[in-house]
Design an enzyme around this catalytic site. Structure first.
Site, mmCIF file in Angstrom:
data_model
loop_
_atom_site.group_PDB
_atom_site.id
_atom_site.type_symbol
_atom_site.label_atom_id
_atom_site.label_comp_id
_atom_site.label_asym_id
_atom_site.label_seq_id
_atom_site.Cartn_x
_atom_site.Cartn_y
_atom_site.Cartn_z
ATOM 1 N N ASP A 228 2.031 3.206 4.695
ATOM 2 C CA ASP A 228 2.077 3.449 3.212
ATOM 3 C C ASP A 228 3.388 4.584 3.256
ATOM 4 O O ASP A 228 4.343 4.222 3.712
ATOM 5 C CB ASP A 228 0.635 4.306 2.739
ATOM 6 C CG ASP A 228 0.543 3.924 1.414
ATOM 7 O OD1 ASP A 228 1.279 4.639 0.634
ATOM 8 O OD2 ASP A 228 -0.392 3.383 0.982
ATOM 9 N N HIS A 277 1.154 8.719 -2.436
ATOM 10 C CA HIS A 277 0.279 7.632 -2.382
ATOM 11 C C HIS A 277 -0.299 7.522 -0.690
ATOM 12 O O HIS A 277 -1.554 7.260 -0.671
ATOM 13 C CB HIS A 277 0.836 6.251 -2.739
ATOM 14 C CG HIS A 277 0.188 4.997 -2.808
ATOM 15 N ND1 HIS A 277 -0.242 4.329 -2.014
ATOM 16 C CD2 HIS A 277 -0.657 4.708 -3.906
ATOM 17 C CE1 HIS A 277 -0.897 3.416 -2.264
ATOM 18 N NE2 HIS A 277 -1.310 3.461 -3.496
ATOM 19 N N SER A 447 -5.711 0.049 -4.483
ATOM 20 C CA SER A 447 -5.431 0.790 -3.363
ATOM 21 C C SER A 447 -6.400 1.769 -2.733
ATOM 22 O O SER A 447 -6.746 1.675 -1.407
ATOM 23 C CB SER A 447 -4.358 1.688 -3.931
ATOM 24 O OG SER A 447 -3.019 1.272 -3.961
#
Length: 504
Positions: A228, A277, A447
């Site tokens: 990520d 994120h 996600s």
């Protein structure tokens, strides 16, 4: 609503983009492309129009469907950079390249030299992967594209640096920030419970009986790799305090992303998250069962191996795609990693990442991928890459209600394997440990569903350490709402984590 061009549409296909988008009128029809001068490259608007036509008619796009002229034009708009995947069909990687593969590679380079003004191999060979069967080359002429496409031992040709996301990029930095947020969120008390330590339990853990599953497994001993945007250096629960409560548990941070516009740059910018994120995805999986009153992860005793492979969730740039592929190779080579979680993606397949996924899969890794998240007006789009691959387990998010309904911004479709409840009727999402010490965040879309499912898989594998990937996946299927059936939109549905770890 007025139809937008591809550069707008695909910019929001994955997760909450924090940029402002504007509409663009494309004045060039697909029919007009057929009569343009073949000696000149198409404009970006013309290329996007051709791709949009494929998306409208088929719901998908692949560079193998592009004409020689379209592919060459896209290459011209990406610094002449072309990725060439070579070898027999399905021959994505080779740990020791034999003479046959070396001969194919030499033939590719000689073809480019023969059909261009380049004088030597050094002029055209940009990158040669040591494991995956692809090279990055400089191609300047249409003749080179046409000649290469006649070689049956070339698996794919892709203009790796071509970007569709110019309108999603920050006008000051030139970068997009899709899915990025570092904001602190005040989570209402109705959206969590607490355990004996005082750690907060997200509301949706109760829907999946994750809290009850902890009586049988907490993920101890299982390594979960997260590819990520990295980990925040400001969150000690994913750093210095990761192992405060369980001796021997570890977190490791790496970086494979090169933060540069220039393809020749090779220096990575380290493991630290600059987006937010990756921190949220990692927290959903492995945040510790803390005594600080913060949120804990699903597999709170698992080991965490974080790779910063990308700057945001949309894999649009050369260095992002290369960074993710290199992270997959590295995690594939680790014996302590059982699971890989990827809450990132792209509307269609990327050759080098596909090759790297197949390599990691061949090493026994269980790979979870996000089905896709977008704004409301692009939810028509189906499951995105790499969740479309058979080597991945595809996950999407659904609402907390009696009947199944995807979250407001989640994708669904026949490729989905599992779902996670992550959105309440008031639109509140799953809470997680925040970017900074003492803060919380709200994590939504496919996600969080992907990361949460990866955590449940870690619980199952820790309870059954002798099992292989197939056995763990079968147990997850058996614990799904729809098993032994499969929904055309939601796969096996929501997982009962208690059933998954305890058995039947």
């Amino acid at each position: 609503m007025k139809k937008t061009t591809l550069s707008v549409l695909t910019a929001v296909l994955l997760l909450f983009a924090s940029c402002t988008y504007e509409e663009v009128n494309d004045q060039t029809s697909p029919e007009a492309i057929d009569v343009v001068d073949q000696d000149k490259p198409l404009s970006i608007d013309q290329i996007n129009s051709a791709i949009q036509e494929k998306l409208d008619s088929k719901g998908s796009f692949d560079w193998t469907e592009a004409s020689d002229h379209l592919l060459w034009s896209a290459t011209q708009h990406s610094n002449n950079l072309l990725t060439v995947g070579y070898g027999e069909n399905g021959e994505s990687f080779s740990t020791a390249k034999g003479q046959a593969l070396e001969n194919i590679k030499s033939e590719i380079l000689n073809t480019i030299l023969r059909t261009s003004t380049s004088k030597s191999t050094e002029d055209i060979l940009i990158y040669d992967d040591e494991i995956l069967n692809y090279i990055d080359v400089t191609v300047t002429t249409l003749e080179s594209i046409t000649a290469l496409r006649q070689n049956e031992q070339i698996r794919y040709l892709e203009p790796e640096g071509y970007r569709f996301f110019t309108l999603a990029q920050n006008p000051e930095t030139g970068r997009s920030s899709a899915g990025c947020s570092q904001s602190n969120v005040n989570i209402p008390s109705a959206d969590y419970g607490t355990n004996a330590n005082g750690a907060k339990i997200p509301w949706n853990y109760y829907d999946h009986k994750i809290d009850q599953a902890w009586a049988y497994s907490t993920g101890r001993g299982i390594g979960v790799g997260v590819i990520d945007t990295g980990l925040s250096p400001n969150q000690p629960l994913l750093g210095s305090r990761f192992d405060d409560f369980y001796s021997g548990r570890y977190v490791q941070k790496y970086g494979t992303y090169v933060d540069s516009f220039w393809w020749w740059s090779t220096k990575t910018d380290g493991p630290n998250d600059r987006c937010g994120h990756g921190t949220s995805a990692s927290a959903a999986i492995a945040a510790p069962n803390n005594n600080t009153g913060d949120f804990l992860g699903v597999a709170y005793e698992s080991n965490l191996i974080s790779y910063r492979g990308t700057s945001d969730v949309v894999l649009e740039g050369y260095h992002e795609r290369k960074g993710v592929a290199n992270a997959l190779k590295a995690l594939g080579n680790r014996s302590d990693v059982k699971i890989i979680s990827m809450s990132i993606g792209y509307p269609w397949s990327i050759g080098r990442i596909k090759d790297a996924l197949r390599y990691a899969h061949s090493r026994g890794k269980m790979i979870f991928a996000a089905g896709g998240t977008s704004t409301n007006f692009t939810n028509w789009y189906g499951v995105i890459f790499p969740a479309t691959m058979s080597e991945t387990v595809a996950v999407t998010g659904v609402e907390e209600r009696a009947q199944y309904d995807r979250c407001d911004i989640c994708h669904d479709g026949s490729k989905i394997d599992f779902t996670i409840i992550m959105e309440r009727s008031n639109n509140n999402h799953q809470p997680v440990v925040g970017f900074n010490n003492g803060e919380s965040s709200s994590f939504g879309g496919s996600s969080t569903a992907t990361a949460t499912t990866a955590g449940i898989a870690a619980l199952v594998w820790a309870k059954n350490p002798s099992w292989n990937r197939g056995q763990v996946l079968q147990r997850l299927k058996e614990s799904g709402d729809f098993y032994p059936n499969r929904s055309s939109r939601y796969g096996y549905g929501n997982i009962d984590a208690l059933k998954a770890v305890r058995g039947f």
